[in-house]
Motif scaffolding. Structure first.
Motif, PDB file in Angstrom:
ATOM      1  N   ALA A  77       0.874  -1.088   0.090  1.00  0.00           N
ATOM      2  CA  ALA A  77      -0.012  -0.005  -0.143  1.00  0.00           C
ATOM      3  C   ALA A  77       0.842   1.246  -0.045  1.00  0.00           C
ATOM      4  N   LEU A  78       0.414   2.250  -0.731  1.00  0.00           N
ATOM      5  CA  LEU A  78       1.039   3.539  -0.553  1.00  0.00           C
ATOM      6  C   LEU A  78       0.172   4.363   0.393  1.00  0.00           C
ATOM      7  N   LEU A  79       0.750   4.519   1.534  1.00  0.00           N
ATOM      8  CA  LEU A  79       0.151   5.416   2.696  1.00  0.00           C
ATOM      9  C   LEU A  79       0.729   6.880   2.874  1.00  0.00           C
ATOM     10  N   ALA A  80      -0.413   7.760   2.819  1.00  0.00           N
ATOM     11  CA  ALA A  80      -0.185   9.145   2.762  1.00  0.00           C
ATOM     12  C   ALA A  80       0.055   9.521   4.556  1.00  0.00           C
ATOM     13  N   ASP A  81       1.000  10.518   4.851  1.00  0.00           N
ATOM     14  CA  ASP A  81       1.335  10.675   6.083  1.00  0.00           C
ATOM     15  C   ASP A  81       0.065  10.762   6.934  1.00  0.00           C
ATOM     16  N   LYS A  82       0.212  10.239   8.248  1.00  0.00           N
ATOM     17  CA  LYS A  82      -0.941  10.122   9.164  1.00  0.00           C
ATOM     18  C   LYS A  82      -2.168   9.362   8.709  1.00  0.00           C
ATOM     19  N   THR A  83      -1.667   8.322   8.080  1.00  0.00           N
ATOM     20  CA  THR A  83      -2.719   7.265   7.524  1.00  0.00           C
ATOM     21  C   THR A  83      -2.267   5.870   7.735  1.00  0.00           C
ATOM     22  N   GLY A  84      -2.908   4.902   7.899  1.00  0.00           N
ATOM     23  CA  GLY A  84      -2.563   3.721   7.965  1.00  0.00           C
ATOM     24  C   GLY A  84      -3.587   2.541   7.814  1.00  0.00           C
ATOM     25  N   PHE A  85      -3.339   1.373   7.959  1.00  0.00           N
ATOM     26  CA  PHE A  85      -4.510   0.269   7.905  1.00  0.00           C
ATOM     27  C   PHE A  85      -4.131  -0.706   8.986  1.00  0.00           C
ATOM     28  N   ALA A  86      -5.348  -1.530   8.929  1.00  0.00           N
ATOM     29  CA  ALA A  86      -5.304  -2.589   9.694  1.00  0.00           C
ATOM     30  C   ALA A  86      -5.947  -3.993   8.970  1.00  0.00           C
TER      31      ALA A  86
END
Length: 120
Positions: A77-86
């Motif tokens: 995944a390409l994560l922008a700053d202050k983002t994530g995933f579970a």
């Protein structure tokens, strides 16, 4: 009081699956490349049950899990700053081979992770 679950006909889960104790493995990347999440004890393999990844770097970051130094990325995944995933892997098993290390790949530093898993 212990947690209880009602199992229905055809339910792929067992009581063992929902009551098993798993170990949290947490850390953060310090540079681009692979960061060790867990190296199994000799003769064992890593089984992943739950994943949380958070980008706190101030920039976009490519991320993904992999078994082995050059293994295919899992959940890339390409994560922008202050983002994530579970990702919760209930009813399935994500596991490497015997003696195979689990890594988090990131295109830079300050990507935090927590993985719930076990050695089998």
């Amino acid at each position: 009081m212990p947690w209880k679950k009602i199992l229905l006909d055809g339910d792929p889960l067992t009581i063992v699956d929902v009551t098993k104790v798993v170990t949290p493995w947490s850390g953060a990347t310090t540079a681009a490349g692979n960061t060790i999440v867990r190296t199994p004890t000799s003769g064992k393999k890593v089984r992943v049950k739950d994943v949380f990844i958070w980008n706190a770097s101030g920039a976009d970051r490519w991320v993904g899990l992999r078994f082995g130094w050059t293994g295919d990325l899992i959940f890339p995944a390409l994560l922008a700053d202050k983002t994530g995933f579970a990702k919760n892997i209930i009813g399935g098993n994500l596991e490497g081979d015997v003696n195979e290390t689990l890594y988090l790949y990131s295109s830079g530093d300050l990507v935090y992770f927590s993985v719930l898993g076990e050695e089998i």
